[in-house]
Scaffold this motif. Structure first.
Motif, PDB file in Angstrom:
ATOM      1  N   LYS A 392       0.840  -1.192   0.000  1.00 50.42           N
ATOM      2  CA  LYS A 392       0.000   0.000   0.000  1.00 50.42           C
ATOM      3  C   LYS A 392       0.878   1.247   0.000  1.00 50.42           C
ATOM      4  CE  LYS A 392      -3.721   0.655   0.226  1.00 50.42           C
ATOM      5  NZ  LYS A 392      -4.695   0.935  -0.862  1.00 50.42           N
ATOM      6  N   VAL A 393       0.499   2.241  -0.809  1.00 49.30           N
ATOM      7  CA  VAL A 393       1.257   3.482  -0.918  1.00 49.30           C
ATOM      8  C   VAL A 393       0.559   4.578  -0.140  1.00 49.30           C
ATOM      9  CG1 VAL A 393       1.977   5.301  -2.524  1.00 49.30           C
ATOM     10  CG2 VAL A 393       2.304   2.903  -3.130  1.00 49.30           C
ATOM     11  N   LYS A 394       1.341   5.365   0.588  1.00 49.56           N
ATOM     12  CA  LYS A 394       0.791   6.462   1.375  1.00 49.56           C
ATOM     13  C   LYS A 394       0.273   7.576   0.470  1.00 49.56           C
ATOM     14  CE  LYS A 394       4.170   5.708   5.097  1.00 49.56           C
ATOM     15  NZ  LYS A 394       5.375   6.247   5.766  1.00 49.56           N
ATOM     16  N   SER A 395      -0.847   8.146   0.864  1.00 52.56           N
ATOM     17  CA  SER A 395      -1.285   9.387   0.238  1.00 52.56           C
ATOM     18  C   SER A 395      -0.339  10.494   0.693  1.00 52.56           C
ATOM     19  CB  SER A 395      -2.716   9.715   0.656  1.00 52.56           C
ATOM     20  OG  SER A 395      -2.745  10.044   2.038  1.00 52.56           O
ATOM     21  N   PRO A 396      -0.347  11.665   0.042  1.00 53.61           N
ATOM     22  CA  PRO A 396       0.496  12.763   0.536  1.00 53.61           C
ATOM     23  C   PRO A 396       0.241  13.107   1.998  1.00 53.61           C
ATOM     24  CG  PRO A 396      -0.229  13.244  -1.688  1.00 53.61           C
ATOM     25  CD  PRO A 396      -0.942  11.991  -1.270  1.00 53.61           C
ATOM     26  N   PHE A 397      -1.022  13.099   2.417  1.00 53.04           N
ATOM     27  CA  PHE A 397      -1.333  13.390   3.821  1.00 53.04           C
ATOM     28  C   PHE A 397      -0.723  12.341   4.733  1.00 53.04           C
ATOM     29  CE2 PHE A 397      -4.329  13.105   7.494  1.00 53.04           C
ATOM     30  CZ  PHE A 397      -4.056  14.349   8.043  1.00 53.04           C
ATOM     31  N   GLU A 398      -0.850  11.074   4.377  1.00 58.56           N
ATOM     32  CA  GLU A 398      -0.259  10.003   5.181  1.00 58.56           C
ATOM     33  C   GLU A 398       1.256  10.129   5.212  1.00 58.56           C
ATOM     34  OE1 GLU A 398      -3.248   6.220   4.706  1.00 58.56           O
ATOM     35  OE2 GLU A 398      -2.179   6.870   2.915  1.00 58.56           O
ATOM     36  N   THR A 422      -0.935  19.757  -0.690  1.00 59.37           N
ATOM     37  CA  THR A 422      -1.517  20.291  -1.926  1.00 59.37           C
ATOM     38  C   THR A 422      -0.517  20.219  -3.061  1.00 59.37           C
ATOM     39  OG1 THR A 422      -2.923  21.788  -0.633  1.00 59.37           O
ATOM     40  CG2 THR A 422      -2.574  22.322  -2.961  1.00 59.37           C
ATOM     41  N   LYS A 423       0.724  20.577  -2.790  1.00 61.22           N
ATOM     42  CA  LYS A 423       1.773  20.509  -3.814  1.00 61.22           C
ATOM     43  C   LYS A 423       1.971  19.083  -4.315  1.00 61.22           C
ATOM     44  CE  LYS A 423       6.759  21.382  -4.403  1.00 61.22           C
ATOM     45  NZ  LYS A 423       6.699  22.192  -5.626  1.00 61.22           N
ATOM     46  N   MET A 424       1.792  18.102  -3.420  1.00 60.73           N
ATOM     47  CA  MET A 424       1.973  16.696  -3.795  1.00 60.73           C
ATOM     48  C   MET A 424       0.691  16.047  -4.315  1.00 60.73           C
ATOM     49  SD  MET A 424       4.712  15.277  -0.936  1.00 60.73           S
ATOM     50  CE  MET A 424       3.856  15.870   0.526  1.00 60.73           C
ATOM     51  N   GLY A 425      -0.373  16.859  -4.476  1.00 55.77           N
ATOM     52  CA  GLY A 425      -1.564  16.366  -5.159  1.00 55.77           C
ATOM     53  C   GLY A 425      -2.758  16.033  -4.303  1.00 55.77           C
ATOM     54  N   GLN A 426      -2.752  16.404  -3.005  1.00 55.46           N
ATOM     55  CA  GLN A 426      -3.888  16.079  -2.148  1.00 55.46           C
ATOM     56  C   GLN A 426      -4.309  17.306  -1.342  1.00 55.46           C
ATOM     57  OE1 GLN A 426      -3.367  13.021   0.848  1.00 55.46           O
ATOM     58  NE2 GLN A 426      -5.553  12.548   0.900  1.00 55.46           N
ATOM     59  N   ARG A 427      -5.176  18.100  -1.944  1.00 52.85           N
ATOM     60  CA  ARG A 427      -5.735  19.246  -1.224  1.00 52.85           C
ATOM     61  C   ARG A 427      -6.991  18.759  -0.501  1.00 52.85           C
ATOM     62  NH1 ARG A 427      -8.488  24.770  -3.407  1.00 52.85           N
ATOM     63  NH2 ARG A 427      -7.916  26.114  -1.646  1.00 52.85           N
ATOM     64  N   PHE A 428      -6.780  18.146   0.654  1.00 46.65           N
ATOM     65  CA  PHE A 428      -7.891  17.508   1.344  1.00 46.65           C
ATOM     66  C   PHE A 428      -8.936  18.541   1.755  1.00 46.65           C
ATOM     67  CE2 PHE A 428      -4.212  17.831   4.217  1.00 46.65           C
ATOM     68  CZ  PHE A 428      -4.700  18.587   5.263  1.00 46.65           C
ATOM     69  N   PRO A 434     -17.610  13.558  -5.921  1.00 49.14           N
ATOM     70  CA  PRO A 434     -18.151  12.818  -4.777  1.00 49.14           C
ATOM     71  C   PRO A 434     -17.483  11.467  -4.549  1.00 49.14           C
ATOM     72  CG  PRO A 434     -19.701  12.790  -6.615  1.00 49.14           C
ATOM     73  CD  PRO A 434     -18.613  13.763  -6.974  1.00 49.14           C
ATOM     74  N   THR A 435     -16.657  11.026  -5.483  1.00 55.44           N
ATOM     75  CA  THR A 435     -15.937   9.753  -5.321  1.00 55.44           C
ATOM     76  C   THR A 435     -14.922   9.801  -4.202  1.00 55.44           C
ATOM     77  OG1 THR A 435     -14.312  10.501  -6.948  1.00 55.44           O
ATOM     78  CG2 THR A 435     -16.133   9.143  -7.756  1.00 55.44           C
ATOM     79  N   GLY A 436     -14.419  10.993  -3.845  1.00 55.39           N
ATOM     80  CA  GLY A 436     -13.281  11.082  -2.941  1.00 55.39           C
ATOM     81  C   GLY A 436     -12.004  10.719  -3.682  1.00 55.39           C
ATOM     82  N   SER A 442      -1.425   3.666  -8.190  1.00 50.06           N
ATOM     83  CA  SER A 442      -1.259   4.281  -9.512  1.00 50.06           C
ATOM     84  C   SER A 442      -1.742   5.727  -9.542  1.00 50.06           C
ATOM     85  CB  SER A 442      -1.997   3.466 -10.578  1.00 50.06           C
ATOM     86  OG  SER A 442      -3.378   3.374 -10.279  1.00 50.06           O
ATOM     87  N   TYR A 443      -2.680   6.078  -8.659  1.00 52.39           N
ATOM     88  CA  TYR A 443      -3.161   7.462  -8.631  1.00 52.39           C
ATOM     89  C   TYR A 443      -2.122   8.387  -8.010  1.00 52.39           C
ATOM     90  CZ  TYR A 443      -6.007  11.559  -7.600  1.00 52.39           C
ATOM     91  OH  TYR A 443      -6.485  12.852  -7.532  1.00 52.39           O
ATOM     92  N   TRP A 444      -1.413   7.916  -6.985  1.00 59.90           N
ATOM     93  CA  TRP A 444      -0.510   8.779  -6.239  1.00 59.90           C
ATOM     94  C   TRP A 444       0.912   8.813  -6.796  1.00 59.90           C
ATOM     95  CZ3 TRP A 444      -3.184  11.962  -3.705  1.00 59.90           C
ATOM     96  CH2 TRP A 444      -4.304  11.584  -2.967  1.00 59.90           C
ATOM     97  N   ILE A 445       1.313   7.732  -7.455  1.00 57.85           N
ATOM     98  CA  ILE A 445       2.733   7.607  -7.793  1.00 57.85           C
ATOM     99  C   ILE A 445       2.985   7.733  -9.299  1.00 57.85           C
ATOM    100  CG2 ILE A 445       4.734   6.064  -7.751  1.00 57.85           C
ATOM    101  CD1 ILE A 445       3.980   7.261  -5.037  1.00 57.85           C
ATOM    102  N   ASN A 446       3.773   8.731  -9.646  1.00 56.99           N
ATOM    103  CA  ASN A 446       4.329   8.886 -10.986  1.00 56.99           C
ATOM    104  C   ASN A 446       5.646   9.634 -10.828  1.00 56.99           C
ATOM    105  OD1 ASN A 446       3.746  11.815 -11.016  1.00 56.99           O
ATOM    106  ND2 ASN A 446       1.598  11.139 -11.182  1.00 56.99           N
ATOM    107  N   THR A 447       6.329   9.877 -11.921  1.00 56.48           N
ATOM    108  CA  THR A 447       7.663  10.494 -11.822  1.00 56.48           C
ATOM    109  C   THR A 447       7.613  11.843 -11.128  1.00 56.48           C
ATOM    110  OG1 THR A 447       8.363   9.378 -13.842  1.00 56.48           O
ATOM    111  CG2 THR A 447       9.675  11.255 -13.122  1.00 56.48           C
ATOM    112  N   GLY A 448       6.638  12.681 -11.506  1.00 57.40           N
ATOM    113  CA  GLY A 448       6.541  14.006 -10.911  1.00 57.40           C
ATOM    114  C   GLY A 448       6.234  13.961  -9.433  1.00 57.40           C
ATOM    115  N   SER A 449       5.315  13.088  -9.039  1.00 55.83           N
ATOM    116  CA  SER A 449       4.945  13.021  -7.632  1.00 55.83           C
ATOM    117  C   SER A 449       6.084  12.477  -6.782  1.00 55.83           C
ATOM    118  CB  SER A 449       3.696  12.148  -7.452  1.00 55.83           C
ATOM    119  OG  SER A 449       3.957  10.801  -7.785  1.00 55.83           O
ATOM    120  N   LEU A 450       6.844  11.537  -7.320  1.00 58.96           N
ATOM    121  CA  LEU A 450       7.985  11.005  -6.568  1.00 58.96           C
ATOM    122  C   LEU A 450       9.037  12.085  -6.329  1.00 58.96           C
ATOM    123  CD1 LEU A 450       8.428   7.456  -8.133  1.00 58.96           C
ATOM    124  CD2 LEU A 450       7.732   7.994  -5.796  1.00 58.96           C
TER     125      LEU A 450
END
Length: 557
Positions: A392-398, A422-428, A434-436, A442-450
């Motif tokens: 399991k991969v952590k969200s930016p908040f995690e 927010t910079k890492m893609g999670q403006r909670f 409504p999906t959250g 695959s949603y959180w990890i790509n070259t830019g996010s890493l």
């Protein structure tokens, strides 16, 4: 006295059975090759926002089962945290108090023009003067900007996640809020989001799924976000006055569709468009007045309905909505959908069919008891699968909160960490759909996010994020590592206890020895402006800790 001996005998048998059952129900980590310390680390990875220094040993000393049951209780005191939160103005306010105190600019204008306090012509003529006039008016009338409410909303979430002793409650609050997502991007519901989390989500995260569903369905945040507050059956309100007729917008199916597709049955749960329309009709009249739920009988569709092949007689009123939502909460498709989402969050992006089957059985036999479902999950072989324990991969908040906890960092300015999320893609609190947020790697990890995550790790460890402070040397009892490799080994074990770091350390050695690593990562990430606002002493230790936090291994839980 003649009953004393048999009674004692039955009492002894009772305790024997109780203790035998308890032994049989112990979390079976040993069976799957885990040591107590490894099992403790595993539970902390999944049921908290990350282990604090020394916490693995503390959980082992307490007992694996005891810690898990303690977390399921969610009643641990939080004196220091409560003291910090007590300073916030908004956290104890009711919805109607918030509605009358925290306003956005549009609400101030409408209120002021209605009361003759603001000239409409001046709004268009001079924007600068208008903004100054609005600000002055808010101060005079005792109004506060909605941004202040949102700042406290964000800050309390960061502080609770980082410092609460009831970690599972915080993890589940994050999970269920995302499941029943509402968004601060929509003006109509943004005033209600904190009370939604406080009153509808948080008290129910370890209780009954039905109670959780009903609490969210009746909360103004959800009623406004998915438009049920304005959903009416005009034909059943012939005596409405002219203003009510103008405001009546007819049937709105947004909430009815999402409550089945996203909240209960799932997209393949067996419902049809006809069911969507009928559920929307059943929930007409569920509305909001002065920030509180209200049922408007004259707005309700009183005709008979059929939903999922079940008949609902005419004139069901408010109770009809309760009955429909209860039916959805108890539907077999809901059990499978909810258990799959829980297993996806806590076990694997692709949970096994056998795990879901076992969780569903518990869900149905306990009336959707969330604690019981989590117990079943933790006793399942799939939870202790050794081949991929950290998939399991952590969200930016995690990621951000786990870094705070792993380093014993002290947060003075929590909003700075929200900026990084927010910079890492999670403006909670601001996810529009409504999906959250999707819960998959695959949603959180790509070259830019890493690259952004590595940049965060370096800035965090170098103490270049304003208002976040830590003592990295103290984590190792002020023993200075002899080399970069030694530092990598020592701090990998401190920050991520009970893991095999061999491969990760091998990957990180070149970065640990590169004095320009921060500049290179900033350049690779295409950072036009840095969020690093304070200078910090660049040391070998901070660089090592930074690249560990930014490394692939720290991204996993």
């Amino acid at each position: 006295m003649k009953f004393a001996r048999p009674f004692c005998g039955w009492l002894g048998l009772f305790f024997l059975l109780v203790f035998s059952a308890k032994a049989a129900d112990e979390i079976p980590y040993k069976k799957y090759g885990y040591t107590p310390a490894q099992a403790a680390a595993r539970l902390l990875d999944r049921f908290s926002f990350g282990a604090k220094p020394g916490q693995v040993d503390a959980v082992v000393a307490m007992g694996i089962d005891n810690w898990f049951e303690q977390q399921l209780g969610g009643n641990e005191p939080n004196a220091a945290l409560d003291k910090r939160l007590a300073n916030f103005k908004s956290l104890q306010l009711s919805n109607d108090s918030i509605v009358n105190r925290y306003l956005n600019a549009g609400q101030v204008i409408r209120l002021a023009t209605r009361n003759g306090l603001l000239n409409r012509d001046s709004i268009q003529a001079n924007q600068a003067a208008y903004r100054a006039q609005v600000k002055q008016l808010m101060e005079q009338q005792g109004y506060l900007p909605i941004q202040e409410l949102h700042r406290e909303l964000v800050v309390q979430k960061v502080l609770r996640a980082a410092y609460s002793n009831n970690q599972l409650q915080e993890v589940l609050t994050d999970f269920w809020f995302n499941h029943f997502n509402v968004s601060a991007t929509k003006n109509q519901c943004q005033q209600f989001i904190y009370t939604y989390e406080r009153d509808a989500i948080r008290p129910n995260v370890l209780g009954s799924f039905k109670d959780l569903l009903l609490a969210t369905a009746k909360h103004p945040a959800m009623l406004e976000y998915l438009d049920n507050a304005s959903s009416v059956s005009v034909r059943n309100a012939p005596r409405m006055n002219n203003n009510a007729q103008r405001n009546a917008r007819g049937l709105n199916e947004n909430y009815a569709r999402e409550v089945m597709e996203l909240h209960t049955l799932g997209v393949d749960g067996g419902y049809t468009q006809t069911d969507v329309t009928a559920v929307a009709r059943a929930l007409t009249g569920w509305s909001v007045m002065q920030g509180n739920f209200i049922f408007r009988p004259r707005m309700h569709d009183n005709e008979a309905k059929t939903i999922l092949n079940k008949n609902f007689p005419a004139n069901g009123g408010y109770q009809e909505g309760i009955d429909v939502l209860t039916m959805l909460a108890e539907h077999p498709s809901t059990a499978k959908f909810i258990c799959t989402k829980l297993a996806t969050r806590f076990v694997s992006d692709t949970p096994s069919a056998s795990l879901i089957k076992n969780m569903v059985k518990t869900f149905q036999s306990t009336g959707g008891n969330i604690k019981a479902v989590l117990r079943t999950m933790v006793h399942d072989p799939s939870f202790w699968k050794k081949s991929a324990p950290h998939e399991k991969v952590k969200s930016p908040f995690e990621l951000v909160i786990s870094a705070v906890r792993a380093t014993n960092a002290q947060i003075v300015q929590p909003f700075q960490l929200f900026t990084w999320c927010t910079k890492m893609g999670q403006r909670f609190y601001y996810y529009q759909a409504p999906t959250g947020f999707p819960d998959r790697a695959s949603y959180w990890i790509n070259t830019g996010s890493l690259l952004n995550r590595m940049n965060f790790g370096l800035a965090f460890a170098a103490q270049k994020i304003p208002g976040v402070r830590m003592d990295l040397a103290a984590l190792n009892n002020y023993h200075e590592p002899e080399s970069a490799i030694d530092a990598l080994t020592v701090y990998s074990n401190l920050l991520l206890p009970q893991r095999d770091h061999t491969a990760n350390i091998k990957r990180l050695i070149p970065l640990a020895n590169d004095e320009a690593v921060e500049e290179k990562i900033n350049k690779a990430a295409g950072a036009e402006e840095k969020l690093v606002l304070e200078k910090g002493n660049k040391t070998l230790l901070s660089q090592v800790v930074g690249i560990i936090i930014g490394s692939p291994e720290f991204q996993r839980k």
